[in-house]
Scaffold this motif. Structure first.
Motif, PDB file in Angstrom:
ATOM      1  N   MET A 180      15.537 -17.956  32.562  1.00  0.00           N
ATOM      2  CA  MET A 180      14.534 -17.813  31.505  1.00  0.00           C
ATOM      3  C   MET A 180      14.092 -16.366  31.298  1.00  0.00           C
ATOM      4  SD  MET A 180      12.200 -21.189  31.668  1.00  0.00           S
ATOM      5  CE  MET A 180      12.116 -21.417  33.403  1.00  0.00           C
ATOM      6  N   THR A 181      13.860 -15.649  32.414  1.00  0.00           N
ATOM      7  CA  THR A 181      13.449 -14.250  32.234  1.00  0.00           C
ATOM      8  C   THR A 181      14.590 -13.441  31.627  1.00  0.00           C
ATOM      9  OG1 THR A 181      13.995 -13.854  34.534  1.00  0.00           O
ATOM     10  CG2 THR A 181      11.680 -14.092  34.011  1.00  0.00           C
ATOM     11  N   SER A 182      15.839 -13.803  31.971  1.00  0.00           N
ATOM     12  CA  SER A 182      16.977 -13.081  31.387  1.00  0.00           C
ATOM     13  C   SER A 182      17.023 -13.279  29.877  1.00  0.00           C
ATOM     14  CB  SER A 182      18.289 -13.564  31.998  1.00  0.00           C
ATOM     15  OG  SER A 182      18.257 -13.401  33.388  1.00  0.00           O
ATOM     16  N   ILE A 183      16.739 -14.501  29.435  1.00  0.00           N
ATOM     17  CA  ILE A 183      16.719 -14.759  27.989  1.00  0.00           C
ATOM     18  C   ILE A 183      15.643 -13.898  27.332  1.00  0.00           C
ATOM     19  CG2 ILE A 183      16.190 -16.476  26.204  1.00  0.00           C
ATOM     20  CD1 ILE A 183      17.280 -18.612  28.094  1.00  0.00           C
ATOM     21  N   TYR A 184      14.481 -13.882  27.977  1.00  0.00           N
ATOM     22  CA  TYR A 184      13.318 -13.155  27.461  1.00  0.00           C
ATOM     23  C   TYR A 184      13.638 -11.667  27.294  1.00  0.00           C
ATOM     24  CZ  TYR A 184       8.252 -12.107  27.299  1.00  0.00           C
ATOM     25  OH  TYR A 184       6.992 -11.717  26.953  1.00  0.00           O
ATOM     26  N   TYR A 185      14.185 -11.078  28.364  1.00  0.00           N
ATOM     27  CA  TYR A 185      14.541  -9.657  28.286  1.00  0.00           C
ATOM     28  C   TYR A 185      15.676  -9.424  27.305  1.00  0.00           C
ATOM     29  CZ  TYR A 185      11.606  -8.116  32.122  1.00  0.00           C
ATOM     30  OH  TYR A 185      10.541  -7.800  32.892  1.00  0.00           O
ATOM     31  N   GLY A 186      16.664 -10.303  27.352  1.00  0.00           N
ATOM     32  CA  GLY A 186      17.824 -10.154  26.474  1.00  0.00           C
ATOM     33  C   GLY A 186      17.424 -10.104  25.016  1.00  0.00           C
ATOM     34  N   ALA A 187      16.435 -10.957  24.655  1.00  0.00           N
ATOM     35  CA  ALA A 187      15.990 -11.000  23.268  1.00  0.00           C
ATOM     36  C   ALA A 187      15.415  -9.657  22.848  1.00  0.00           C
ATOM     37  CB  ALA A 187      14.944 -12.092  23.092  1.00  0.00           C
ATOM     38  N   LYS A 188      14.736  -8.973  23.774  1.00  0.00           N
ATOM     39  CA  LYS A 188      14.151  -7.679  23.433  1.00  0.00           C
ATOM     40  C   LYS A 188      15.242  -6.623  23.261  1.00  0.00           C
ATOM     41  CE  LYS A 188      10.041  -9.254  23.793  1.00  0.00           C
ATOM     42  NZ  LYS A 188       9.515  -9.859  22.608  1.00  0.00           N
ATOM     43  N   TYR A 189      16.288  -6.728  24.078  1.00  0.00           N
ATOM     44  CA  TYR A 189      17.398  -5.786  23.910  1.00  0.00           C
ATOM     45  C   TYR A 189      18.075  -6.013  22.560  1.00  0.00           C
ATOM     46  CZ  TYR A 189      17.759  -3.771  28.629  1.00  0.00           C
ATOM     47  OH  TYR A 189      17.543  -3.075  29.791  1.00  0.00           O
ATOM     48  N   GLY A 190      18.310  -7.277  22.232  1.00  0.00           N
ATOM     49  CA  GLY A 190      19.054  -7.588  21.018  1.00  0.00           C
ATOM     50  C   GLY A 190      18.236  -7.368  19.757  1.00  0.00           C
ATOM     51  N   GLY A 191      16.916  -7.482  19.875  1.00  0.00           N
ATOM     52  CA  GLY A 191      16.056  -7.436  18.700  1.00  0.00           C
ATOM     53  C   GLY A 191      16.210  -6.195  17.856  1.00  0.00           C
ATOM     54  N   SER A 192      16.543  -5.081  18.512  1.00  0.00           N
ATOM     55  CA  SER A 192      16.602  -3.823  17.766  1.00  0.00           C
ATOM     56  C   SER A 192      17.885  -3.692  16.949  1.00  0.00           C
ATOM     57  CB  SER A 192      16.507  -2.666  18.753  1.00  0.00           C
ATOM     58  OG  SER A 192      17.522  -2.802  19.725  1.00  0.00           O
ATOM     59  N   THR A 193      18.913  -4.469  17.298  1.00  0.00           N
ATOM     60  CA  THR A 193      20.232  -4.262  16.687  1.00  0.00           C
ATOM     61  C   THR A 193      20.190  -4.372  15.169  1.00  0.00           C
ATOM     62  OG1 THR A 193      21.133  -5.257  18.670  1.00  0.00           O
ATOM     63  CG2 THR A 193      22.652  -4.950  16.837  1.00  0.00           C
ATOM     64  N   THR A 194      19.692  -5.518  14.665  1.00  0.00           N
ATOM     65  CA  THR A 194      19.684  -5.687  13.211  1.00  0.00           C
ATOM     66  C   THR A 194      18.620  -4.802  12.558  1.00  0.00           C
ATOM     67  OG1 THR A 194      18.393  -7.671  13.650  1.00  0.00           O
ATOM     68  CG2 THR A 194      20.682  -7.982  13.008  1.00  0.00           C
ATOM     69  N   SER A 195      17.537  -4.474  13.307  1.00  0.00           N
ATOM     70  CA  SER A 195      16.533  -3.553  12.759  1.00  0.00           C
ATOM     71  C   SER A 195      17.183  -2.242  12.391  1.00  0.00           C
ATOM     72  CB  SER A 195      15.455  -3.245  13.798  1.00  0.00           C
ATOM     73  OG  SER A 195      14.668  -4.345  14.025  1.00  0.00           O
ATOM     74  N   ILE A 196      17.989  -1.733  13.296  1.00  0.00           N
ATOM     75  CA  ILE A 196      18.583  -0.417  13.098  1.00  0.00           C
ATOM     76  C   ILE A 196      19.707  -0.480  12.079  1.00  0.00           C
ATOM     77  CG2 ILE A 196      19.979   1.360  14.243  1.00  0.00           C
ATOM     78  CD1 ILE A 196      18.259   0.724  16.786  1.00  0.00           C
ATOM     79  N   LEU A 197      20.579  -1.457  12.213  1.00  0.00           N
ATOM     80  CA  LEU A 197      21.778  -1.463  11.378  1.00  0.00           C
ATOM     81  C   LEU A 197      21.485  -1.848   9.935  1.00  0.00           C
ATOM     82  CD1 LEU A 197      24.361  -3.051  13.810  1.00  0.00           C
ATOM     83  CD2 LEU A 197      24.040  -0.647  13.271  1.00  0.00           C
ATOM     84  N   VAL A 198      20.715  -2.916   9.732  1.00  0.00           N
ATOM     85  CA  VAL A 198      20.567  -3.421   8.373  1.00  0.00           C
ATOM     86  C   VAL A 198      19.117  -3.598   7.951  1.00  0.00           C
ATOM     87  CG1 VAL A 198      22.817  -4.518   8.217  1.00  0.00           C
ATOM     88  CG2 VAL A 198      20.944  -5.758   9.248  1.00  0.00           C
ATOM     89  N   ASN A 199      18.178  -3.017   8.704  1.00  0.00           N
ATOM     90  CA  ASN A 199      16.768  -3.054   8.306  1.00  0.00           C
ATOM     91  C   ASN A 199      16.160  -4.445   8.370  1.00  0.00           C
ATOM     92  OD1 ASN A 199      14.519  -1.614   7.610  1.00  0.00           O
ATOM     93  ND2 ASN A 199      14.791  -1.876   5.408  1.00  0.00           N
ATOM     94  N   VAL A 200      16.778  -5.367   9.112  1.00  0.00           N
ATOM     95  CA  VAL A 200      16.187  -6.695   9.261  1.00  0.00           C
ATOM     96  C   VAL A 200      15.762  -6.863  10.709  1.00  0.00           C
ATOM     97  CG1 VAL A 200      16.531  -9.167   9.050  1.00  0.00           C
ATOM     98  CG2 VAL A 200      17.728  -7.613   7.526  1.00  0.00           C
ATOM     99  N   PRO A 201      14.445  -6.846  10.977  1.00  0.00           N
ATOM    100  CA  PRO A 201      14.017  -6.971  12.368  1.00  0.00           C
ATOM    101  C   PRO A 201      14.334  -8.360  12.904  1.00  0.00           C
ATOM    102  CG  PRO A 201      12.178  -6.404  10.905  1.00  0.00           C
ATOM    103  CD  PRO A 201      13.334  -6.761  10.040  1.00  0.00           C
ATOM    104  N   GLY A 202      14.870  -8.414  14.101  1.00  0.00           N
ATOM    105  CA  GLY A 202      15.196  -9.700  14.697  1.00  0.00           C
ATOM    106  C   GLY A 202      13.959 -10.446  15.153  1.00  0.00           C
ATOM    107  N   GLU A 203      12.872  -9.716  15.430  1.00  0.00           N
ATOM    108  CA  GLU A 203      11.625 -10.366  15.851  1.00  0.00           C
ATOM    109  C   GLU A 203      10.486  -9.387  15.643  1.00  0.00           C
ATOM    110  OE1 GLU A 203      11.266 -10.832  19.991  1.00  0.00           O
ATOM    111  OE2 GLU A 203      11.959  -8.806  20.298  1.00  0.00           O
ATOM    112  N   GLY A 204       9.273  -9.858  15.863  1.00  0.00           N
ATOM    113  CA  GLY A 204       8.090  -9.047  15.602  1.00  0.00           C
ATOM    114  C   GLY A 204       8.112  -7.689  16.257  1.00  0.00           C
TER     115      GLY A 204
END
Lengths: 501, 326
Positions: free
Chosen positions: A64-88
């Motif tokens: 569960m903690t791995s999912i939690y951290y993983g989501a934060k790592y992944g969240g920036s990807t679409t923000s940077i590439l296509v301007n769509v934030p993955g989460e708040g």
């Protein structure tokens, strides 16, 4: 109690093939969930929870903690590439991250965000070891009045140091506040601005607005320009951050880590607030704040570090008090109960093996994530070389799937489209979207804390100025506003003088 | 000729075989995946309960089909109940009922009427209790009431959502004791507990499991439970009734189905849920999550819930009236 020995024992527990496998699965799913807007980490953890029923508590919690951290790592990807934030927590990353990508430095932004996240994750975990109990006690001193002042300070940070034009930022924030009032109010449960639509009683979902304004809006504006935007010319030397990039952002990462950890430890504040307070801090600390919003690397490094250390921070109230500070930790709390563990002040003494194994797993999770994410950076960065006729349909698809997956409901997709059109006009008139979505998140919290503080003081407004923490926060906010106002007045003066000459 | 006979025999055998297989399938409910509807978002108490029950039904072999848990959130249960209404007659959709969609139904925001619902068994009761910080000057509800009698609005209590379980508890206490409490909403059980732990309010209500860790650590003391009798798991906590305050509240939790669910399906679920309820796995789950087991047959559940809602409606209406005066 020897921390080092305990931690080593923790590593001993974690380093079994099965647990490592769980951590890897968690990191993988977490990263995917972070990349896709819509489905958040809390929903993912809840859905995967039954899978963990047969395991022991440690393995389940590692996943569960791995999912939690993983989501934060992944969240920036679409923000940077296509301007769509993955989460708040990734909204702020769009401000400068997307600009960097447009300049062909997408790889640098992605790399720095991964490095910042890694550093913050590791340091945040150390923070959890050393200050969990005293920090938890301090965070309880934040009552409604303090939250109100904290949010006022945060909102003003975004508005006054946010964009090019303070007027437009203010406008955007006010629209966000107005949207935030839709739904049942907390005092009476009375529906406001609902017009008989049952879904609206829960308010307007922040994620759909973000995907609409940022994602769909972006696509619409570009479509109007007949896809004239050239594909970004990604040079190979810009696929990775250089040593200089890392040096440029080292202070931002350190500051972001500290800010994130402290804010994350406040129950209810969470990584979204942490990320934009960090952005404000970076902008305030910068020699030349005008670089922000045009691809300043600190604007990516700080908030990305902050939203990761906020996760470690959020574990503080969970483990030390048994209080979930965010959606994801709330699910974890429920899961811990199912395993017969009782989060709370006694957890460190009653189940030390579990706690230390968990802490060790956070280190391991961060290492797995950086190994997983860094090799993907060039790949993602190169994806920007795709022509827009391929890229935009993909963005639309991601957004539609994301909106639908929120509640398995087409309603959210419609809401997203409406805000897409709204976002298109905002872009046309150059009104920044950031303040609006942040006000939409914070508006309800602001209103609730105002009501709670006044209800507790029986209507006495002085409660905000007589409580030390609250007064300090408001003073900082006031100084900031005054400072910025003077600056703008001075700028106006010099411009006038220049015209006179 | 022989070949003809052989082929017709084979044909007859094939037909009979096919018939037996289809008969088998007809008899064997359920023959397609089941949907469990949850009115709240993933991760809350209701969601966890549904997912746990679904998982146990599958693993214990009580239901031979996949059970999909879907969160149909919106309007505190309105969306989920409208969905249930649209599924009238279906044997493949179940929804968990808790006090939240129940009180939504009283307010009449959904198309669902109490009379139409097909009730399935009730499973558990969630226990509510009042608690405060160990540093607090109050040791039980009696002291709180005595203080509040002298200082109207001088005692503050945190509750979660408006007309939610904690709010109803606070209201029933203040009504029974005839005192005015300063009730402050915090939008959820978690934030309400934080306000209590931080000493920002005098006391708060919540489900037992939320504060177990704090109770054991001695950081929190119970002011009394809202149950009619003392808890089986924590027999040393006095009830409100014992303290001379005529207020009780327990949150029923169980399952219901869309209007006109076929009888064979109702029977199947009564049976499956009873077997599940008796299983060791489920009883362990109850212990861990501090719920009190309370199995009732579908018919009893219907009677119980109808009475429960009648009482609840009084409170909800009063809370509305109480606010208009403000």
């Amino acid at each position: 109690m020897d921390i080092f020995t305990s931690l080593m024992q923790g590593f001993d527990t974690v380093l079994t093939p099965f647990n490592l496998w769980m951590a890897t699965i968690g990191c993988f799913f977490g990263t995917i969930v972070g990349i896709l807007p819509g489905l958040g980490p809390s929903a993912t953890i809840a859905i995967l929870l039954p899978l963990t029923f047969g395991m022991n508590a440690t393995s389940a919690m590692i996943m569960m903690t791995s999912i939690y951290y993983g989501a934060k790592y992944g969240g920036s990807t679409t923000s940077i590439l296509v301007n769509v934030p993955g989460e708040g927590a990734s909204v702020v990353t769009t401000f400068d991250g997307y600009q960097m990508a447009r300049q062909g430095r997408g790889g640098v932004a992605l790399g720095i965000s991964a490095i910042g996240s890694f550093f913050a994750g590791i340091v945040g975990t150390f923070g959890l070891i050393f200050v969990a109990v005293p920090l938890a006690a301090f965070s309880l001193r934040f009552g409604p009045a303090e939250y109100f002042s904290l949010i006022v300070m945060g909102m003003l940070t975004i508005v006054f140091v946010g964009g090019k034009s303070i007027t437009k930022s203010l406008m955007s924030a006010v629209i966000g506040l107005a949207l935030g009032t839709v739904g049942s109010d907390i005092v009476q449960g009375a529906p406001r601005f609902v017009y008989g639509v049952p879904q609206l009683t829960d308010g307007i979902s922040f994620v759909t607005v973000v995907m609409g304004v940022f994602g769909i809006g972006e696509v619409l504006v570009s479509a109007e320009e007949h896809l004239k935007m050239k594909t970004v010319n990604v040079k190979f030397k810009n696929l990775w951050p250089t040593i200089k990039d890392v040096m440029d952002s080292k202070w931002a990462i350190i500051r972001g880590t500290v800010v994130g950890f402290l804010v994350g430890a406040l129950p209810g504040a969470g990584s979204t607030i942490a990320s934009f307070i960090s952005y404000g801090v970076e902008k305030g600390a910068a020699k030349d704040p005008s670089r922000f919003g045009k691809g300043a690397i600190e604007g990516v490094a700080g908030p990305e570090a902050a939203n990761n250390s906020a996760c470690s921070g959020a574990m503080v109230p969970l483990l030390a008090l048994g209080i979930p500070g965010s959606g994801a930790t709330a699910v974890m709390l429920g899961a811990l109960m199912l395993y017969g563990l009782r989060p709370g002040p006694m957890l460190f003494t009653t189940s030390p093996d579990f706690v230390w194994a968990l802490i060790a797993s956070m280190f391991i999770g961060n290492i797995i994530l950086i190994i997983m994410n860094l090799p993907m950076v060039p790949l993602f960065a190169l994806s920007l070389r795709l022509s827009y006729s391929y890229l935009y349909p993909a963005i639309l698809l991601i957004c539609i799937i994301g909106a639908y997956s929120l509640n398995i409901n087409v309603y959210d997709v419609w809401v997203m489209w409406i805000f897409g059109i709204f976002g298109y006009f905002m872009k046309k008139y150059d009104i920044p979207g950031g303040p609006m979505v942040i006000a939409l998140v914070l508006g309800p919290m602001l209103e609730y804390s105002l009501y709670q503080a006044l209800a507790l003081s029986l209507g006495d407004i002085s409660t905000f100025f007589t409580r030390p923490i609250s007064a300090t926060l408001l003073a900082i906010a006031a100084l900031m506003v005054i400072g910025v106002s003077f600056k703008t007045v001075r700028l106006k003066r010099t411009m006038l003088e220049d015209e006179d000459e | 000729m022989q070949r003809k006979i052989l082929s017709s025999v084979l044909a007859i055998m094939f037909c009979v075989g096919a018939m037996i297989i289809t008969l088998d399938a007809k008899a064997e409910y359920p023959d397609q995946p089941i949907e469990f509807v949850v009115h709240s978002s993933p991760g809350g108490g209701s969601d966890l309960f549904s997912r746990t029950v679904a998982h146990m039904l599958e693993t214990q072999g009580l239901v031979k089909q996949k059970i999909n848990v879907n969160n149909r959130t919106g309007g505190s249960g309105t969306v989920a109940m409208n969905y249930m209404k649209s599924k009238a007659g279906s044997a493949y959709v179940l929804m968990q009922f808790t006090s939240s969609p129940l009180s939504t139904m009283i307010r009449g925001t959904s198309k669902m009427k109490l009379e139409e619902i097909t009730f399935l068994p009730m499973m558990t009761m969630d226990v509510n209790m009042a608690w405060t910080r160990s540093e607090s000057k109050f040791n039980d509800m009696k002291e709180v009431i005595a203080y509040a009698k002298k200082h109207p609005n001088g005692v503050s209590v945190a509750y979660g959502s408006t007309a939610g379980s904690e709010h109803i508890c606070a209201h029933r206490i203040s009504k029974a004791a005839g005192v005015k409490l300063n009730m402050v909403g915090f939008g959820g059980g978690g934030p309400a507990a934080v306000a209590m732990l931080g000493g920002h309010v005098d006391f708060s209500f919540g489900n037992l499991e939320e504060q177990m860790g704090q109770l054991e650590a001695g950081k929190v003391k119970s002011l009394g439970t809202m149950t009619p009798e003392r808890l089986s798991q924590m027999p040393d906590l006095p009830t409100m009734l014992e303290q001379g305050i005529n207020a009780t509240f327990i949150q029923p939790r169980g399952f219901w189905a869309p209007p006109n669910m076929p009888d064979y399906a109702v029977k199947f679920w009564e049976d499956a849920l009873l077997k599940l309820y008796k299983s060791k796995g489920f009883q362990d789950f109850l212990k861990k999550s501090y719920m009190e087991g309370a199995y009732m047959t579908s018919a009893d559940t219907k009677v119980y819930i109808t009475k429960f809602l009648k009482e609840l409606k009084v409170d909800v209406d009063e809370l509305g009236a109480f606010k208009k005066k403000k």
